[in-house]
Design an enzyme around this catalytic site. Structure first.
Site, PDB file in Angstrom:
ATOM      1  N   ASP B 195       1.524  -1.850  -0.115  1.00  0.00           N
ATOM      2  CA  ASP B 195       0.010  -0.094   0.096  1.00  0.00           C
ATOM      3  C   ASP B 195       1.491   1.188  -0.250  1.00  0.00           C
ATOM      4  O   ASP B 195       1.613   1.331   0.819  1.00  0.00           O
ATOM      5  CB  ASP B 195      -0.726  -0.125   1.379  1.00  0.00           C
ATOM      6  N   HIS B 368      -3.820   4.684   6.422  1.00  0.00           N
ATOM      7  CA  HIS B 368      -2.798   3.981   5.987  1.00  0.00           C
ATOM      8  C   HIS B 368      -2.078   4.282   7.055  1.00  0.00           C
ATOM      9  O   HIS B 368      -1.519   5.300   6.832  1.00  0.00           O
ATOM     10  CB  HIS B 368      -2.634   4.950   4.086  1.00  0.00           C
TER      11      HIS B 368
END
Lengths: 555, 555
Positions: B195, B368
């Site tokens: 990610d 995130h």
């Protein structure tokens, strides 16, 4: 003297509950002065609109009272509507040298320059009108030659801060006139209108000179060409880029129409210092090695036709991005432009450039005061009444809370809307009625010919396209002579949807037949029938609602 | 065994050079597994499009190899395309309980639930296929039950992190399985896909639990009703809101369809803890005093039809914002949504609510990993090869630089694009060709019937509208029997532009006459003539370029 003459009226025709389109009228007895006359860039929903300007009907109606337009600085949101407004409201314009220099190049483009009276002022100048006097006071902002404006009346002083920040180390060494703000505050200011743009940010905005420190580091390390995108009007930023270039033996070329225009104005009027030989033409960049080159360019907002965007897309005639280029985006994306900027950054990276932007380094500072700076202004000026300006409601609201926290009675603070008349006496502030205000859309050469109906249609068209249904009918008999034909645009991919369109045609045929049987001959009724059956059919089949445009031709 | 079978192919069909639409295929010998199958929300330029899904033609063509779709977590950008894709590619789906719970309610809406095989897994589960094995590993993210996926092959392990952050104090106490990542790293991971969303942010993302601290302060101080808008899928956030409400003796009601759906799923599967009597129906809110109420709602992105937006616009049937309400927007605006969110904030303030949002208090944290968290993952997993995923090019590029700084040879890092085939052996990584990939537009019931031509037309229509020109011509003689009629939509305000349209009609008449004189009888040529003269005329008069649609009817 009649009593109502003893009230000062303050009327913002733009800049309240919005970002941009700043214009404020101050009316006292039979005199009106106007502070700024800016434009706004269109929202996403304003399809096809180029710019938005204020509705100045109230001022045009009272033109004999209007003594002049006084400009705080040369940004689009403060001067950009003038080329349109001056056509209807040709009154003298006052502003500092750079402000008028930028305005002149706009008026030239609109063929207005010779028709308008521009009066150049310096900070500390006071323009004495019959009733009011208008004083320009130096401030700091992201453009040189910015001022606040103090309007002196027999009832007291109205201070409009313009856009400002507090910068103790401005690039041109021209400090804001803190002493004058303090002096006015000591003598008593009746009301202050102050910039609310950054009121949600705590602390201080950094000095413009901090960006220069970052530039110096970047320029020292860079091996190849350096391309810096920034706001064309930020002359101080451009000065710092030129300085960093010179210190590293680099030439400077300029690309982008607005950048070329403003740098030309700034050079002409002495707002940019550079050594002889530093500035070169963009046509000459190929004559120098990359490590000796700096290019200053437009496009810091990812604007589709700007120079940087064209470079990133390999569509620029003079500059092609190559591996080893260092691109600095010296700006923040204005809300709404994030995706455009991101697209350019991605393209630049893909071409092998190193890209430096705000998320990665301190290559930009704001031009607007944060909370602690606003507190300084409030504390120096100590106004009796306060009207927050330049911001959406959230900003105005929070600016009013900031003022209240500093000790101002809440009843002395007023949040207004565009067009509302604020009446001031020595002891009171209140709203009393409204005047016409609003937004005028500029689309191509049209000023005001696109209104809400046209925009609603454009939005509708953009969502699901259009189906045009044409039928030719014989006048006498009412018989269908040709059609119905259906032509769609922006609805479905026609080749893959032939069956759907054919079914739609059959449905229209049936509707026409039913009209005939029921002896419905009014065109409006037939059209409305066609619309209804088609809308239902298409929604059921596709869950879409294209615009349906039935046209009947008579032979 | 043929040589090419000894290569692992990794093919992202979405999620590279874009945010959203995540889907990655891993192919080894005659087996393909798919990780995630998400949608993307349309860009501003994708007029009228509801959602964008990946083109999975490659997988459909190789359906006999596809062993299943393995889901990392239940966000739209990871599962949202399944209701469309499963219609063409009906293979078993694997995911954790909450992930499948959310998916089930989507499949139900599409009438697909009974037609699909859903396999519920727990973290640490390993699904053994013929050739590969797929292991789910717990991570932390802004939705419960998130996992990374490790694909075990005879060539080595491929680790896909999914979306993740490092949270040492997760709300449900379920820590990410650091030990397993370390163990895999120690044994050797061939390649990692990780990610990249927050790679531009230095430092750490704060723990979800820090938001709870802010909530507790807000709830302690609030005098009236509290309304909190957040992402429906952020079950941990909702848990913290419920807890703060309970601690302050408040009931909790829920508004907004997706919020109601996901909370129902989360309650059913035990992902939300609450006292009996805490949760009340939105219909019952008027039975409680404001200071005893909390409402959890959708609309944290200012979505036009969401519950909070309707409340702010006084269009919500059950909840009307009143002075004294405290509204908390517990989210960041996703790039592109800033103006929508701002509009809602302004409306709420105007109604007298206090509004708390990210600029003012710590009411949101990202899901995130920032740079330091990414470094931890890289350091634990120590992959031989690295492929940054989930991000635009700028993110992928910077993630690859982060990996390089940690010591990975640059030749072991590969930035790819959607559809590119990445071939892995024990000792090499390289690109070898591409497969079909792309974006499929969903508009209403249509999946793929709107393509670039339709979108280009919608954009054109949105900018300057359309002029339809209709002429009826006699078949035999070629004489004009009726018209030309001109009908415009979205071009100019018709009443104020009658002269312009009349002039345009004359120009078309003249063009028709010229065609007659020159014996031009081909419809296409006549139409093209009409288009040309009108386009030139209108551009000269208005500097606009509306779409021109000439229609000829024959009788």
């Amino acid at each position: 003297m009649r009593k109502e003459k003893d009230k000062i009226k303050i009327i913002a025709l733009g800049g309240l509950n919005e970002i941009g389109k700043n214009i404020t009228a101050i009316e006292f007895k039979n005199e009106i002065i106007i502070i700024d006359c800016g434009l706004k860039f269109p929202d996403e929903e304003m399809f096809g609109i180029d710019v938005v300007i204020p509705d100045v009907s109230y001022l045009v109606k009272n033109i004999e009272k209007v003594k002049g337009i006084f400009l705080t600085h040369g940004h689009e949101d403060h001067i950009g509507a003038l080329p349109y407004v001056l056509k209807e409201l040709n009154v003298p314009v006052y502003g500092t040298k750079l402000t008028l220099g930028i305005l002149e190049s706009k008026l030239k483009e609109h063929g207005l320059l010779s028709k308008v009276t521009l009066n150049c002022v310096k900070p500390k100048d006071i323009i004495k009108l019959d009733i009011m006097s208008v004083e320009f006071i130096r401030t700091s902002h992201s453009i040189a030659d910015s001022t606040a404006i103090a309007v002196h009346t027999s009832m007291g002083v109205i201070l409009h801060t313009g856009d400002f920040k507090i910068d103790y180390t401005p690039i041109d060494g021209q400090l804001a006139d803190f002493a004058r703000f303090a002096e006015l505050g000591k003598r008593g200011v009746l009301a202050m209108l102050a910039d609310s743009t950054n009121v949600e940010r705590s602390g201080y905005t950094m000095s413009e000179s901090t960006v220069g420190v970052t530039f110096k580091e970047i320029f020292r390390k860079a091996q190849g060409r350096i391309i810096v995108a920034t706001f064309a009007s930020n002359v101080h930023r451009i000065q710092q880029i030129i300085q960093a270039a010179e210190e590293n033996g680099r030439k400077v070329a300029v690309s982008g129409r607005s950048m070329e225009n403003i740098i030309a104005v700034a050079m002409e009027y002495g707002y940019l210092k550079f050594d002889e030989g530093t500035m070169i033409s963009i046509d000459a960049v190929n004559r120098y090695p990359n490590e000796k080159l700096t290019i200053i360019t437009t496009g810091s907002q990812g604007e589709p036709m700007s120079a940087l965007t064209r470079m990133a897309a390999s569509e620029h005639k003079k500059v092609n991005i190559v591996e080893g280029d260092m691109v600095v985006i010296s700006a923040s994306p204005i809300p709404g432009n994030e995706k455009l900027v991101s697209k350019v950054i991605n393209q630049l990276f893909k071409k092998g450039a190193e890209v430096i932007y705000e998320a990665l380094a301190d290559v930009h500072v704001s031009g607007h005061a944060c909370q602690e700076e606003l507190k300084l202004m409030h504390t120096l000026v100590k106004p009796k009444f306060f009207i927050p300006v330049h911001g959406e409601y959230r900003h105005l609201k929070q600016h009013s809370e900031l003022a209240a926290k500093l000790g101002m009675p809440k009843s002395n603070i007023l949040i207004a809307d565009n067009g509302e008349v604020i009446e001031l006496t020595r002891n009171s502030i209140r709203k009393n009625g409204t005047v016409v205000s609003g937004q005028i859309f500029v689309d191509g050469l049209g000023v005001g010919d696109v209104g809400n109906i046209v925009l609603r249609d454009r939005k509708h068209l953009s969502q699901d396209g259009i189906l045009t249904v044409v039928v030719t009918i014989e006048k006498q008999s009412g018989n269908v002579m040709a059609g119905p034909d259906i032509i769609s645009r922006g609805f479905v991919y026609v080749r893959e949807s032939e069956d759907l369109i054919e079914e739609a045609r059959e449905i229209v045929k049936k509707a026409l037949k039913e009209c005939e049987e029921k002896h419905i001959t009014e065109w409006a009724a037939i059209k409305s029938n066609i619309k209804d059956v088609l809308r239902m059919f298409l929604y059921e089949k596709t869950k879409r609602k294209p615009m349906i445009l039935p046209i009947i031709m008579e032979v």
